[in-house]
Scaffold this motif. Structure first.
Motif, PDB file in Angstrom:
ATOM      1  N   SER A  68      10.179  -4.203   5.388  1.00 12.96           N
ATOM      2  CA  SER A  68       9.073  -4.182   6.351  1.00 12.96           C
ATOM      3  C   SER A  68       9.279  -5.187   7.481  1.00 12.96           C
ATOM      4  N   LYS A  71       0.816  -1.209   0.000  1.00 12.56           N
ATOM      5  CA  LYS A  71       0.000   0.000   0.000  1.00 12.56           C
ATOM      6  C   LYS A  71       0.855   1.268   0.000  1.00 12.56           C
ATOM      7  N   ASN A  72       2.092   1.200   0.504  1.00 13.48           N
ATOM      8  CA  ASN A  72       2.961   2.387   0.492  1.00 13.48           C
ATOM      9  C   ASN A  72       3.224   2.869  -0.930  1.00 13.48           C
ATOM     10  N   THR A 104       2.131  12.003   2.089  1.00 13.10           N
ATOM     11  CA  THR A 104       1.353  12.134   3.327  1.00 13.10           C
ATOM     12  C   THR A 104       2.039  13.055   4.329  1.00 13.10           C
ATOM     13  N   SER A 157       7.247  12.541   0.392  1.00 15.44           N
ATOM     14  CA  SER A 157       6.041  11.831   0.821  1.00 15.44           C
ATOM     15  C   SER A 157       4.775  12.453   0.245  1.00 15.44           C
ATOM     16  N   SER A 209      -5.149  -1.169  -4.391  1.00 13.98           N
ATOM     17  CA  SER A 209      -4.878  -1.657  -3.039  1.00 13.98           C
ATOM     18  C   SER A 209      -6.155  -2.190  -2.392  1.00 13.98           C
ATOM     19  N   ASN A 233       5.324   6.913   2.448  1.00 16.99           N
ATOM     20  CA  ASN A 233       3.969   7.332   2.796  1.00 16.99           C
ATOM     21  C   ASN A 233       3.452   6.764   4.111  1.00 16.99           C
ATOM     22  N   LYS A 234       3.920   5.605   4.511  1.00 14.12           N
ATOM     23  CA  LYS A 234       3.353   4.930   5.672  1.00 14.12           C
ATOM     24  C   LYS A 234       4.205   5.169   6.928  1.00 14.12           C
ATOM     25  N   PRO A 235       3.563   5.318   8.087  1.00 11.44           N
ATOM     26  CA  PRO A 235       4.303   5.569   9.331  1.00 11.44           C
ATOM     27  C   PRO A 235       5.355   4.511   9.648  1.00 11.44           C
ATOM     28  N   TRP A 236       5.070   3.227   9.339  1.00 11.38           N
ATOM     29  CA  TRP A 236       6.045   2.182   9.671  1.00 11.38           C
ATOM     30  C   TRP A 236       7.342   2.391   8.883  1.00 11.38           C
TER      31      TRP A 236
END
Length: 493
Positions: A149, A59-60, A469, A467, A80, A449-452
Motif C-alpha cells: 500500500s 479492509k481489502n 467488487t 475480486s 473492519s 477488492n479496493k481501487p488502490w
C-alpha cells in the motif's frame, strides 16, 4: 484590551481542557517536563495515526478475517468497522490533545497535562501496541499488504507529511523566540532543517509501478468474480453467478466439493454453518464436513437467507424486495448447474477442488468424478481453467483443451510449461509480475477488492484479478493516479 482579553480567555479554555485548571496565569516559558509530554503526545498521535492507516488497508482482506473468526468462534461480525472506529477515536483524541498542547506552547502557557490525559495517552499506546502484536502473531501476511500500500499511497503520504511539518514550523518558531536556552536555540533549527531536508529528498526513494508514462500503461486487468458477485448475492449460488454476468464478468471463480453420493457441488467452507441453515435442518450434523451430506440433503438447505441475516458486505440496504425473495430461494448449486450456465453464457470457470475427508466414498476418486461431470456437460474445454494440482497429468491427457492454471510460482528447474498462474497478490513482486508477462505467462491475483490495490496491480501488469467488487472495479477507466514523465499527477479521484 478586548483583543488581549479574548486571547486570555482562549488560553484559559485551552488550559481547562489540557490541565483541568481554569486559573489565569502569566505567560511563561513551558517547563522541560511539559515539553517532554508534548513530544510524547506527538509520538502518540503519529503512532495512532499509523495504526488508523493500517486498519484502513486491512479492509481489502477483512472478509477473510471475518470468515476465520466465524470458523473459530461461530460469531459473525464485520470487524473492519470495529477496528477502524477504535483507531479513528484513538487518533482523534491524540490529535485534539496535540493541537491544544501546541496552542499552549505558542501562547507560552504552562504545559501541565492532567493525569487523566496522561493515563488515556498511555492507554492509546497500549491498545495500538496490542493491535500490532495481534496482527503480527495471527495475521502476519497483512504487513506485506501494508508494504504494498505504501507504493500506492506514498506520494499522498508525502504531501501530508509536508503539510504537517509546515504546521509544526509555526509552533517551533514561537517556542524558539520565547526560550532563553542557547542549546535549544541551536538544536531546534538544526533538527527542523534535517527533517525538511529528509522530506525534500524522500521522493527519490518512492517506488511505485504507477510512476510511468501514460502511454506505457498496460491493459486493464480482467476481473474474475470471486464466488460470483458476493456483494450483490449469496456467494457460490446461481443468483451470484447471474449478478456477476449482469455486471459484465466473463470468468466465474468458485469452490467445488463432492457430496457423499458423488455429485460435485459449490461450497467454500469445510462446514455448512456459515452459508446455510444447516443448524435448523440437521441440528445434530451441523458441524460435519460439507462433503458428508448427500446432494438431496444439501438441496434441503437454504443457501441464501444467511446473506440477509449476516449482511457480510454491508450491502443489505441495496437489496430490493424482489431480490430479497430471490435470495431466500437460493439452494446449493451442483457443478453441473454452473457448467450449463457457463456454456449458455460463454463464461469461463475456474475453481478450487477440495478433497473429501478420510472415509468418504470418493476420497480417492474426487478428481475423476469432477472431470467426468465437466466432460458430460459438453462445455467447450477452453472455458475450463483447471486449477487443482491433483492428478494434473491425467487431466491434461483426458481433456487437453482445458487451460491449465498453476497455483504456484515457476521454479528454476520446472519442467511444467507455465501458461498461467493464480497467486495471492502478496506472494509476487512487481518485478516478478513484469518478468512473467515478458515471458507471455498470464497472471491472476487474488483477492483484490479496493481501487488502490487494483490500480497498483494494473500498473504492475497483472493479467487479471479475482475480486468481490467486480461491479465497482469494472467502472475504473484508469488507475487512481499516474505520475507521468512531466512530473504531473493524473487521478481519477
Amino acid at each position: 484590551m478586548p483583543r488581549r482579553s479574548c486571547c486570555s480567555s482562549f488560553s484559559v479554555c485551552l488550559r481547562c481542557f489540557y490541565s483541568c485548571s481554569c486559573k489565569r496565569v502569566k505567560r511563561e516559558i513551558p517547563s522541560t517536563c511539559g515539553c517532554v509530554w508534548v513530544l510524547l503526545i506527538l509520538c502518540g498521535f503519529l503512532f495512532t495515526l499509523i495504526w488508523l492507516y493500517v486498519t484502513l488497508i486491512l479492509k481489502n482482506d477483512i472478509h477473510n478475517f471475518n470468515e476465520e473468526i466465524f470458523r473459530l468462534a461461530g460469531l459473525w461480525q464485520d470487524w473492519s468497522v470495529v477496528f477502524i472506529t477504535v483507531a479513528a477515536v484513538l487518533a482523534s483524541y491524540c490529535f485534539v490533545l496535540l493541537l491544544f498542547s501546541m496552542c499552549l506552547v505558542v501562547g507560552s502557557q504552562p504545559l501541565n497535562a492532567h493525569w487523566l490525559h496522561k493515563i488515556l495517552l498511555c492507554l492509546c499506546v497500549v491498545l495500538v501496541s496490542l493491535g500490532i502484536i495481534g496482527l503480527t502473531l495471527k495475521w502476519k501476511i497483512e504487513w506485506k499488504v501494508v508494504a504494498i500500500s505504501l507504493q500506492a499511497t506514498s506520494p499522498f503520504l508525502h504531501i501530508g507529511a509536508v503539510i504537517g511539518v509546515s504546521a509544526l514550523a509555526w509552533v517551533l518558531a514561537g517556542y524558539f523566540w520565547e526560550t532563553k536556552s542557547k542549546v535549544l536555540k541551536c538544536l531546534l533549527p538544526l533538527v527542523y532543517i534535517i527533517l525538511v531536508c529528509a522530506l525534500f529528498v524522500s521522493p527519490l526513494f518512492i517506488s511505485s509501478p504507477c510512476i510511468m508514462k501514460a502511454s506505457e500503461l498496460p491493459p486493464k486487468p480482467r476481473i474474475i468474480g470471486h464466488r460470483g458477485a458476493p456483494m450483490l448475492a449469496p456467494e457460490n449460488t446461481m443468483m451470484s453467478f447471474d449478478r456477476m454476468v449482469n455486471s459484465g464478468g466473463k470468468v466465474f471463480e468458485t469452490d467445488v466439493m463432492v457430496s457423499w453420493d458423488g455429485i460435485p457441488f459449490l461450497m467454500h467452507d469445510e462446514t455448512l454453518l456459515r452459508t446455510t441453515n444447516v443448524r435448523k435442518v440437521f441440528p445434530f450434523r451441523s458441524s460435519q464436513n460439507s462433503s458428508n451430506f448427500t446432494f438431496s440433503e444439501l438441496q434441503r438447505l437454504n443457501a441464501g437467507e444467511w446473506f440477509l441475516q449476516k449482511n457480510p458486505f454491508g450491502t443489505d440496504g441495496s437489496v430490493t424486495p424482489a431480490q430479497r425473495e430471490e435470495v431466500n430461494q437460493q439452494k446449493i448449486p451442483s457443478l453441473e448447474d454452473v457448467l450449463i450456465a457457463c456454456k449458455d453464457h460463454n463464461i469461463s470457470l475456474i475453481f478450487d477442488l477440495r478433497q473429501p475427508p478420510s472415509g468418504h466414498p470418493y476420497n480417492e476418486s474426487f478428481v475423476n468424478v469432477t472431470l467426468n461431470t465437466i466432460l458430460n456437460v459438453s462445455i467447450r474445454q477452453d472455458l475450463i481453467l483447471w486449477l487443482p494440482d491433483d492428478e494434473r497429468e491425467q487431466v491434461i491427457k483426458t481433456a487437453p483443451g482445458f487451460k491449465q492454471i498453476y497455483g504456484r510460482k515457476r521454479g528454476k528447474n520446472d519442467t511444467d510449461t507455465f501458461d498461467a498462474v493464480n497467486l495471492s497478490y502478496t506472494n509476487i513482486s512487481v518485478s516478478e509480475i513484469r518478468s512473467y508477462r515478458q515471458d507471455n505467462i498470464s497472471i491472476n491475483l487474488f483477492v483484490v477488492n479496493k481501487p488502490w490495490l487494483f490500480s497498483h496491480l494494473w500498473c504492475a501488469g497483472a493479467t487479471s484479478v479475482t475480486s468481490n467488487t467486480l461491479h465497482l472495479l469494472k467502472d475504473l477507466k484508469q488507475p487512481i493516479w499516474l505520475l507521468v514523465s512531466d512530473c504531473t499527477v493524473t487521478t481519477t479521484l
